[in-house]
Every structure is written in structure tokens, then in C-alpha cells.
Scaffold this motif. Structure first.
Motif, mmCIF file in Angstrom:
data_model
loop_
_atom_site.group_PDB
_atom_site.id
_atom_site.type_symbol
_atom_site.label_atom_id
_atom_site.label_comp_id
_atom_site.label_asym_id
_atom_site.label_seq_id
_atom_site.Cartn_x
_atom_site.Cartn_y
_atom_site.Cartn_z
ATOM 1 N N MET A 42 0.632 -1.079 0.126
ATOM 2 C CA MET A 42 0.014 -0.294 0.118
ATOM 3 C C MET A 42 0.913 1.230 -0.180
ATOM 4 O O MET A 42 0.408 2.449 -1.129
ATOM 5 C CB MET A 42 -1.283 -0.290 0.971
ATOM 6 N N LEU A 43 1.467 1.254 0.925
ATOM 7 C CA LEU A 43 2.362 2.081 1.193
ATOM 8 C C LEU A 43 3.731 2.839 -0.169
ATOM 9 O O LEU A 43 3.658 3.325 -1.380
ATOM 10 C CB LEU A 43 3.568 2.414 2.340
ATOM 11 N N VAL A 44 3.773 1.761 -0.673
ATOM 12 C CA VAL A 44 4.938 1.197 -2.288
ATOM 13 C C VAL A 44 4.106 1.768 -2.887
ATOM 14 O O VAL A 44 4.160 2.664 -4.247
ATOM 15 C CB VAL A 44 5.127 -0.161 -2.672
ATOM 16 N N LYS A 45 3.082 1.394 -3.371
ATOM 17 C CA LYS A 45 1.763 1.893 -4.581
ATOM 18 C C LYS A 45 1.462 3.756 -3.931
ATOM 19 O O LYS A 45 1.911 4.419 -5.034
ATOM 20 C CB LYS A 45 0.554 1.412 -4.233
ATOM 21 N N PHE A 46 1.520 3.982 -2.874
ATOM 22 C CA PHE A 46 1.504 5.363 -2.633
ATOM 23 C C PHE A 46 2.401 5.948 -3.640
ATOM 24 O O PHE A 46 2.730 7.802 -3.984
ATOM 25 C CB PHE A 46 0.632 5.702 -1.359
ATOM 26 N N LEU A 47 3.350 6.229 -2.772
ATOM 27 C CA LEU A 47 4.748 6.863 -2.990
ATOM 28 C C LEU A 47 5.496 6.767 -4.383
ATOM 29 O O LEU A 47 5.685 7.825 -5.108
ATOM 30 C CB LEU A 47 6.122 6.203 -1.788
ATOM 31 N N LYS A 48 4.845 5.242 -4.801
ATOM 32 C CA LYS A 48 5.334 5.422 -6.468
ATOM 33 C C LYS A 48 4.310 6.373 -7.220
ATOM 34 O O LYS A 48 4.579 7.162 -8.241
ATOM 35 C CB LYS A 48 4.959 4.446 -7.025
ATOM 36 N N ILE A 49 3.300 6.986 -6.972
ATOM 37 C CA ILE A 49 2.348 7.442 -7.726
ATOM 38 C C ILE A 49 2.533 9.445 -7.465
ATOM 39 O O ILE A 49 2.658 9.997 -7.717
ATOM 40 C CB ILE A 49 0.869 6.801 -6.537
ATOM 41 N N ILE A 50 2.702 9.282 -5.968
ATOM 42 C CA ILE A 50 3.589 10.633 -5.403
ATOM 43 C C ILE A 50 3.757 10.861 -6.934
ATOM 44 O O ILE A 50 4.772 11.927 -7.067
ATOM 45 C CB ILE A 50 3.228 10.863 -4.463
ATOM 46 N N ILE A 51 5.534 10.178 -6.657
ATOM 47 C CA ILE A 51 6.858 10.314 -7.031
ATOM 48 C C ILE A 51 7.074 10.528 -8.562
ATOM 49 O O ILE A 51 7.525 11.131 -9.431
ATOM 50 C CB ILE A 51 7.568 8.882 -7.284
ATOM 51 N N SER A 52 6.115 9.502 -9.463
ATOM 52 C CA SER A 52 5.041 9.692 -10.877
ATOM 53 C C SER A 52 5.172 10.732 -11.055
ATOM 54 O O SER A 52 5.161 11.445 -11.921
ATOM 55 C CB SER A 52 4.659 8.708 -10.735
ATOM 56 N N HIS A 53 4.616 11.952 -10.479
ATOM 57 C CA HIS A 53 3.476 13.058 -10.373
ATOM 58 C C HIS A 53 3.751 14.011 -9.725
ATOM 59 O O HIS A 53 3.272 14.967 -8.734
ATOM 60 C CB HIS A 53 2.208 12.894 -10.630
ATOM 61 N N PRO A 54 5.354 14.421 -9.589
ATOM 62 C CA PRO A 54 5.963 15.237 -9.209
ATOM 63 C C PRO A 54 5.731 16.612 -8.774
ATOM 64 O O PRO A 54 5.279 17.419 -7.833
ATOM 65 C CB PRO A 54 7.241 15.531 -9.231
ATOM 66 N N LYS A 55 4.742 17.315 -10.260
ATOM 67 C CA LYS A 55 4.342 18.722 -10.248
ATOM 68 C C LYS A 55 2.946 18.760 -9.480
ATOM 69 O O LYS A 55 2.696 19.606 -8.299
ATOM 70 C CB LYS A 55 4.237 19.205 -11.721
ATOM 71 N N ILE A 56 2.120 17.451 -9.592
ATOM 72 C CA ILE A 56 0.827 18.100 -9.250
ATOM 73 C C ILE A 56 1.262 17.709 -7.869
ATOM 74 O O ILE A 56 0.161 18.552 -6.931
ATOM 75 C CB ILE A 56 -0.067 16.414 -9.521
ATOM 76 N N THR A 57 1.897 16.889 -6.729
ATOM 77 C CA THR A 57 2.171 16.196 -5.781
ATOM 78 C C THR A 57 2.481 17.266 -4.880
ATOM 79 O O THR A 57 2.263 18.058 -4.135
ATOM 80 C CB THR A 57 3.370 15.058 -5.198
#
Length: 822
Positions: free
Chosen positions: A1-16
Motif C-alpha cells: 500500500m505504502l509502496v503504491k502510494f509513494l510511486k504515485i506521488i513520485i511519478s507525478h511530482p508537479k501535482i504532488t
């Protein structure tokens, strides 16, 4: 769960990044709503029985809220026409100040011995003062200097300092709201009334500020001639505290930016790792402050430290993440930045979470106290550091990806220092020296902690040389003290004059009915007790001014040719004194309706030998012994009692707080490490340094006050972070390496982060030493000291414990120690 969440926010740095920034800025907008509360009520126990008694007594006697202005003329002759004229002008100006009900000084003090008119009845129709035309100035001066009402109250014993008492209008709305809250039957209604109280206080603060500023401007106006004027009083102390808090917050912010910026550049030698941590720290602080404002939390003397605490703890989280990021960047120079960031966040997820949770437990333990500002500090810090972890992860996950990859290097001499620390622990002889020092520390702590004491000296809360301290000292030493304290003697409702033993039973009812009338309330028993208690209080050490019905009796004896006033004379004065004089000579000390006498004292707060709790306990015991055969009720009340109750409550709850923190963190350690031995080691490494700090306070006679008493929860909350990070890293290293290599690698990796964070914490808390508020300075010094000890525990004592734990299964190679290049 944490890995998926971190991958999402790292993949979309500007939005994050922009999404998180928007949330922080939105919350920061509410920061402007935060207000500062340094009122006396903010530090009192809401459910304190003595507080309820104090408020009830305050209803019986008016004018409890007052300021004292000390006037010391340049030429030293207080009774010269010029100086009397100045006092009269000051007196008149003060009467026109907002919220001022009346002013009392030598200018309008009634004089009963200095007029040529000796007929008491005629004199009472038009009581003269020192400015009256038919007054004898020489007699007037002598009467003022020797009057039991004026000496050591509105004039110093040497006649060089005059006191101008400024009575402020009572806040009837606030008193009514407090009464409603106390009588509310459920918590929902109480919370609604509390909100109404806060809204009223916010409005009243503006009015109080205007009034105090008006009075301060009057003081400045008359100081221009070279005369010295000093203003003191509870309202004055509260106003100056608010100014100091606001000043401290500004200084904390500016100083922390500069010092932490230098420290970060010293650590990383990269400007991006200077601005990035500072940006995360201050945006997180602003967002957290906005949340506090939405929760209607106010900044108090105690909770003002949340600024430095949130900044420091946020920086600690960020430094651990950046240090690990640099470490794996050097190990894998060709890896993609996204993978490096992901590996950093995952590697630090558990230890960072556990460290934050333990810190939150440390702060949350403050809710065990009964003091609202301390409870609020615990809640504020728990929320603040929780937000710090979330925002640190979100901002680092986005910003590190958006920044271009770069090669990073560490300073080599820090490695040498960390290797030196590891070598000390690995050397068996030196390791036993560490154990020996720890044992001495424990034994010293047991002795030193027994010497701890709690004190709350208002005079000593401010820096030497500050205007407020100068004023408080002048008033304290020349005008009868600064700390109000009252003794209430209450007679039984059916009690009559017990001195008349031969009274016939048939007349008892008639006497009782007569006693209910004001005229017949005064009797020989009451005057005897008034004299007995008054003289007893006057001879008590640390008591400055004492005023009571006996002061009127002494005055009456002076104007009655040396003969005591009888019951009828007292009744005559009570009936015939003009109301404006009665409110100074009788009403503050007698309440006929409630059948009680009041003895007002001011305690010399600056006396270094005063032990407030011991003084109050002994005074209560002695009064009960003195009046054990008089069939009366005795009540000691006043600001001194309330503040003493607050500190004693804190001191008594300190044991509960420490037990709660240690047990809660120990249970969490067992959950984290899955090992009883590791958990015990981690607790010991934190408890021993903390004990040394409290021992030092006891041995150096540094009293626990309203701020230093929270150090235990704060220090152990922050300190366990080091142990968690170190043990977590050591357990990873020991899986594939020898005990020697595991210790060395743990020191060089996580030890570097501990080194950085401790220096940052030390710099952060050292900023508090610039405060004008002495408890804040002590808090800063003691916290710096305990943090250095905690770092020493993590770099010396913790690895020593770990080596001893593993030495049964793995013998340490002395050869390794000798030939390792350190």
C-alpha cells in the motif's frame, strides 16, 4: 500500500508539489487568527477548589484588580510642593485612563490627625487630605509616614518612594461567564461558554491594551523630567509577557533561519539542501499554526515554544531523509532519481514513523496535567509533528525528483569523529569506563533529584535590567511586596460575643437579632481576633504589607488620645464614614453580610529564601494553632495560592507523566524491535541522560517552573528518535556483518544523521537563550544540555549495550580495533 502510494506521488511530482503547497498555504491563511494569551487565568487550574474560593471571596470585596505606580522624585524630597504637585497631576491623568475606576495615593489619602478640627463628628463630614487648605503640612507628613494604612503601602518606610494605587474596573461580564461555566451541568454547555469566554477575552484584551498603553504613556511623560516611575501589577505582568512572547516568536523565526541555514550548509555543502529543509520546516509550521487557529488554540507563555519545537522536529525528520538520500546516491551514482527517492522514503518509513509516534507519545503525555496551556501544548505538538512527517514526505518526494541529479559529498572529519565514538565502545576497557560513568550518573541522579523544588517568583521571571523587573523590585522592596495573599477569618452565624460569659439566656435571642444589624456587628471578640491575627501576620518572615480591621483600630487609638476604640466607636465609624473613605478604611477588611474579617497581605516575592509552598503550609498550620480555641473558620486565598497550586499540581503529575511516557514508549519499542532486550536498552539510553539533567537542576538549586517542568516529556519524546534510528539500522547491518562492522557502519550512516539533528536541535533551542523571559532561557539551556547527553548516550552508551548483548555469541576482535584506520 505504502509502496503504491509513494510511486504515485513520485511519478507525478508537479501535482504532488503544487497540491501539497496549496493545502499548506490554505491552512497558513488561518494563522493570522492566532492570538496571544498571557493572562493570569491561562495558568490556573479550572477545577481548583481554591480558585473557586478566590472568585467567591472577590465578590465580597471589590478592587482586587489593581496596578501600583511607584514614584521616586529626582531630588528625593517627596513632600516638597513641586513633587506633591507632580503626584497630583499624575493622579489626575491616571483617573482619566480607560478602565480606571479610581486612584489612591498620598494626595487623596484621608488624614484624621493633621487637622486643627478635633471634633470627630465634624471631621468626618469633611475629611481633609494633604492638599486641604487647613491642613498642617508637618503633621500631615508625619501621619502619612506613620499611618498603619499608608506606611509600606502608598509610601515607603524611608519616605522616598510614593505608591499610587490604580484600581481597575471589574470585568463583570467575564465574572458572569465564569460563574455560568462553573454551574453548567454538561460538557457541551461548558464548551459553549468557554468559547463565549474566549470571544469576550479577545475583545477585552484590546481594551486592556489601550488602557495599559495610556498609563504607560503617562509614565513616560513624567519620566522626562528625571523622576523615576515604575509600574507593576498582575495586569502589567501579563501585558509585558504578551510583548515578550511576540518578540520571542519573531526572534525565534529570524534566528532559526540564519543558524539552521548555516548548519545545513555546514552539513551538506549544497545550497539546495539548505533551502529545501528550511522551506519544508517553515511551510509545515505555518500550516500547523493554521490548524491550531482553526481549533481556537491560543499562544501562551508555555505554548509559545511550539514554534521552535515544530521547526526542530521537522528539520530532524528532513535531515534523516536527506542524509540517507545522499548515502544511497553515492552508493548508486547511476540509478534514476525516482528509484533513489523511492528507496530513501521506503527505508526511512518505519523508523521515521516510529520516531514520530514516540515523540507524539512524549508530548501527548502532557495532557495528564491539569493546566490548560500545558495540555494544549501537548495537543499542539502531537498535531504539529504528525503534519511535519506527512509534509516532509510529500515535499521531498516531489522536490527531489524535480531537482536535477547531483553528486553529493560528506565532510570526512565528521567520519573521524564518529569512528572515534565507535572505537570507544568497541574497546572493552573503555566500554567498562562508560558503564562506570553511567552508574555514577544514576547514583548522582538519585541524590540530585531529591533536591528538586518548585518555585514561581514573578520578579525573577524577567531579566535583570529589564524595565518590568526594575519596577517590580522597587515595589517589592519599598511598597510592601508584589504578591497578593489574603487570610479570611469567618465567624459562625450564630456566634455572639463570647467574652460576655454572664449574659442571661433570656437575652440571647435579642442579642442575636441585634447582631444581624450592621451597627451591632462589631464586638470585643472580633476586634481582639483582628489584633491577634494582624500582629501574628506582621511578624511572619517574607510578609511585607499587612492591612486589616486592626489597621483602623490602630488609627483610631492614635486619634482617641491613645485609648482603644470601643464597639460603639467602630459602629459609629462604619455608619458615618463617607463612602469614598469607607471603601479604603473598612470595606476591604470587613464583610458584615458574610460575617468575616479579611487580612490583606503582600509577600516580598524577590526574597531568594522564600519557599512558597512551605510558607503557605506553615502559615496555615500556625493560623489554625493560633485560633484553635476561637471557633472560627480560616481560609488562605490569593494569587500566590493559585499559582502555587498550579506548580504543585505539575510537580505531582510529573511522576505520572514520566511513568506513562516510559511505559508507552517501552511497549512501542517491544512492538518495533520484537525484542525485550533491545527495548530495555533503548529506554535506559534515554532515561539516564534525562535523570542527569534533573539531578543537575537539584544540585544547582535551579527551581522547576511552569516551563522547565515539561522538559521530561519533551526530551524523552525527542530523544528516543535517536535510539530508534540507530537500533533499526544496527539490526539491518548485523544481518550480514560482524558486530564490529555493524557498529562502525551504524555510526557512519545513522550516526551522521544523529550528529546533524542534534546540532540542529542545539542551535534551535539555544535561540531561546535570547528571550527576556527567564523560564524560557532556562528551558533552552536545559534542553540543549539534555540533547547533548542524549546524543552521547546514542553514540557511546547504546553501542556499548549492543556490543555486550551480542558478545556472548560473537567475540569482538581486538585486532580489528587496533588495525582499523580511525
Amino acid at each position: 500500500m505504502l509502496v503504491k502510494f509513494l510511486k504515485i506521488i513520485i511519478s507525478h511530482p508537479k501535482i504532488t508539489f503544487f497540491g501539497t503547497l496549496f493545502i499548506c498555504l490554505f491552512l497558513s491563511f488561518f494563522t493570522l487568527r492566532m492570538s496571544v494569551d498571557a493572562s493570569a487565568e491561562s495558568l490556573l487550574l479550572e477545577d481548583d477548589v481554591d480558585l473557586k474560593t478566590f472568585r467567591e471571596i472577590s465578590k465580597h470585596y471589590k478592587n482586587d484588580n489593581f496596578l501600583i505606580l511607584a514614584f521616586e522624585p529626582k531630588n528625593g524630597n517627596l513632600f516638597s510642593r513641586t513633587n506633591l504637585s507632580k503626584i497630583e497631576k499624575i493622579h489626575h491623568d491616571l483617573e482619566n485612563a480607560p478602565l480606571v475606576e479610581r486612584v489612591f495615593s498620598i494626595i487623596n489619602a484621608p488624614l484624621l490627625q493633621s487637622s486643627e478640627n478635633t471634633d470627630l463628628k465634624e471631621l468626618l463630614k469633611n475629611i481633609p487630605n494633604i492638599q486641604s487648605k487647613d491642613i498642617n503640612q508637618t503633621k500631615a507628613k508625619n501621619e502619612i509616614l506613620n499611618s498603619p494604612f499608608y506606611k509600606n503601602n502608598i509610601i515607603s518606610k524611608d519616605g522616598k518612594v510614593a505608591g499610587i494605587v490604580i484600581y481597575l474596573k471589574p470585568d463583570d461580564i467575564y465574572n458572569q461567564l465564569i460563574e455560568k461555566r462553573d454551574h453548567a451541568t454538561n460538557e457541551k454547555n461548558k464548551n459553549q461558554i468557554r468559547l463565549a469566554i474566549k470571544q469576550h477575552q479577545d475583545k477585552q484584551k484590546v481594551i486592556n491594551k489601550q488602557s495599559l498603553d495610556f498609563i504607560k504613556n503617562i509614565v513616560k511623560k513624567y519620566e522626562a523630567n528625571g523622576d523615576k516611575l515604575y509600574l507593576g501589577g498582575v495586569s502589567m505582568i501579563a501585558d509585558d509577557m504578551i510583548s515578550y512572547i511576540k518578540s520571542d516568536l519573531l526572534i525565534y523565526g529570524i534566528s532559526l533561519i540564519f543558524l539552521l541555514g548555516l548548519a545545513l550548509y555546514y552539513f551538506f555543502r549544497s545550497w539546495r539542501f539548505v533551502f529545501l529543509p528550511l522551506f519544508i520546516c517553515f511551510i509545515s509550521l505555518s500550516a500547523a499554526s493554521g490548524v491550531f487557529a482553526l481549533l481556537n488554540f491560543q499562544i501562551t507563555v508555555i505554548s509559545s515554544n511550539y514554534v521552535a519545537l515544530v521547526l526542530i522536529i521537522t528539520l530532524s525528520v528532513v535531515i534523516h531523509l536527506i542524509t540517507h538520500f545522499i548515502e544511497i546516491s553515492q552508493t548508486h551514482p547511476d540509478a534514476k532519481i525516482q528509484r533513489l527517492v523511492l528507496q530513501t522514503l521506503l527505508a526511512k518509513a518505519k523508523p521515521s514513523l516510529y520516531a514520530i509516534v514516540t515523540t507524539m507519545i512524549g508530548f501527548f503525555s502532557l495532557i495528564l496535567s491539569n493546566i490548560e496551556p500545558i495540555i494544549k501544548l501537548g495537543i499542539m505538538m502531537s498535531i504539529g509533528i504528525g503534519l511535519a512527517l506527512i509534509f516532509s514526505y510529500l515535499f521531498l518526494a516531489s522536490i527531489l525528483v524535480l531537482l536535477k541529479p547531483k553528486q553529493y559529498h560528506k565532510k570526512e572529519f565528521k567520519f573521524n569523529f564518529l569512528k572515534f565514538c565507535a572505537k570507544i565502545s568497541l574497546d572493552s576497557k573503555k566500554r567498562y569506563i562508560i558503564y562506570g560513568i553511567s552508574c555514577v550518573a544514576i547514583l548522582t541522579s538519585l541524590f540530585g533529584i531529591s533536591k528538586l523544588r518548585v518555585e514561581n517568583s514573578f520578579v525573577n521571571y524577567f531579566r535583570d535590567g529589564s524595565e518590568i523587573k526594575k519596577g517590580l523590585l522597587v515595589i517589592d522592596k519599598n511598597l510592601g511586596g508584589t504578591l497578593p495573599l489574603d487570610v479570611i477569618i469567618r465567624f459562625k452565624n450564630n456566634q455572639i460575643n463570647t467574652d460576655s460569659n454572664n449574659t442571661l439566656d433570656s437575652f440571647e435571642d435579642e442579642f442575636e437579632n441585634l447582631e444581624k444589624k450592621d451597627t451591632y456587628w462589631f464586638n470585643s471578640q472580633k476586634t481582639r481576633l483582628a489584633k491577634k491575627v494582624h500582629e501574628f501576620l506582621e511578624h511572619q518572615k517574607f510578609v511585607g504589607s499587612v492591612l486589616s480591621l486592626n489597621s483602623l483600630l490602630i488609627l483610631g487609638k492614635n486619634i482617641n488620645n491613645g485609648e482603644d476604640l470601643d464597639d460603639f466607636a467602630l459602629a459609629f465609624l462604619n455608619e458615618n464614614l463617607p463612602q469614598n473613605f469607607k471603601q479604603d478604611l473598612i470595606s476591604p477588611f470587613v464583610n458584615i453580610k458574610n460575617n468575616e474579617l479579611r487580612f490583606t497581605m503582600r509577600i516580598v516575592d524577590s526574597d531568594p529564601n522564600l519557599r512558597r509552598n512551605e510558607f503557605l503550609i506553615k502559615l496555615n498550620e500556625n493560623l489554625h494553632e493560633l485560633l484553635k480555641n476561637d471557633n472560627v473558620q480560616i481560609q488562605i486565598t490569593g494569587i500566590m495560592v493559585l499559582y502555587n497550586n498550579m506548580l504543585q499540581s505539575l510537580f505531582s503529575s510529573q511522576f505520572d507523566t514520566l511513568v506513562f511516557v516510559i511505559l508507552a514508549i517501552f511497549i512501542l519499542f517491544i512492538f518495533v524491535f520484537r525484542d525485550l532486550k533491545f527495548s530495555t536498552i533503548a529506554i535506559l539510553v534515554n532515561v539516564i541522560p534525562l535523570s542527569v539533567v534533573f539531578a543537575l537542576m537539584g544540585l544547582c538549586q535551579i527551581p522547576l517552573d511552569m516551563m522547565s517542568i515539561t522538559i521530561a516529556a519533551i526530551a524523552i519524546g525527542i530523544g528516543v528518535d535517536d535510539a530508534i534510528h540507530y537500533i533499526y539500522r544496527f539490526k539491518e547491518e548485523i544481518k550480514t556483518k560482524t558486530i564490529e562492522e555493524a557498529i562502525i557502519n551504524s555510526h557512519l550512516s545513522i550516526g551522521s544523521a544523529l550528529y546533524y539533528t542534534t546540532i540542529s536541535i542545539v542551535l534551535g533551542f539555544s535561540v531561546m537563550m535570547s528571550s527576556n523571559f527567564i523560564p524560557t532561557i532556562y528551558f533552552g539551556v536545559l534542553t540543549v544540555f539534555v540533547m547533548i547527553l542524549l546524543l552521547s548516550g546514542s553514540l557511546f552508551l547504546l553501542p556499548s549495550f549492543l556490543i555486550s548483548l551480542y558478545s556472548k555469541n560473537s567475540k569482538i576482535s581486538n585486532q580489528y580495533i587496533k588495525h582499523t584506520n580511525i
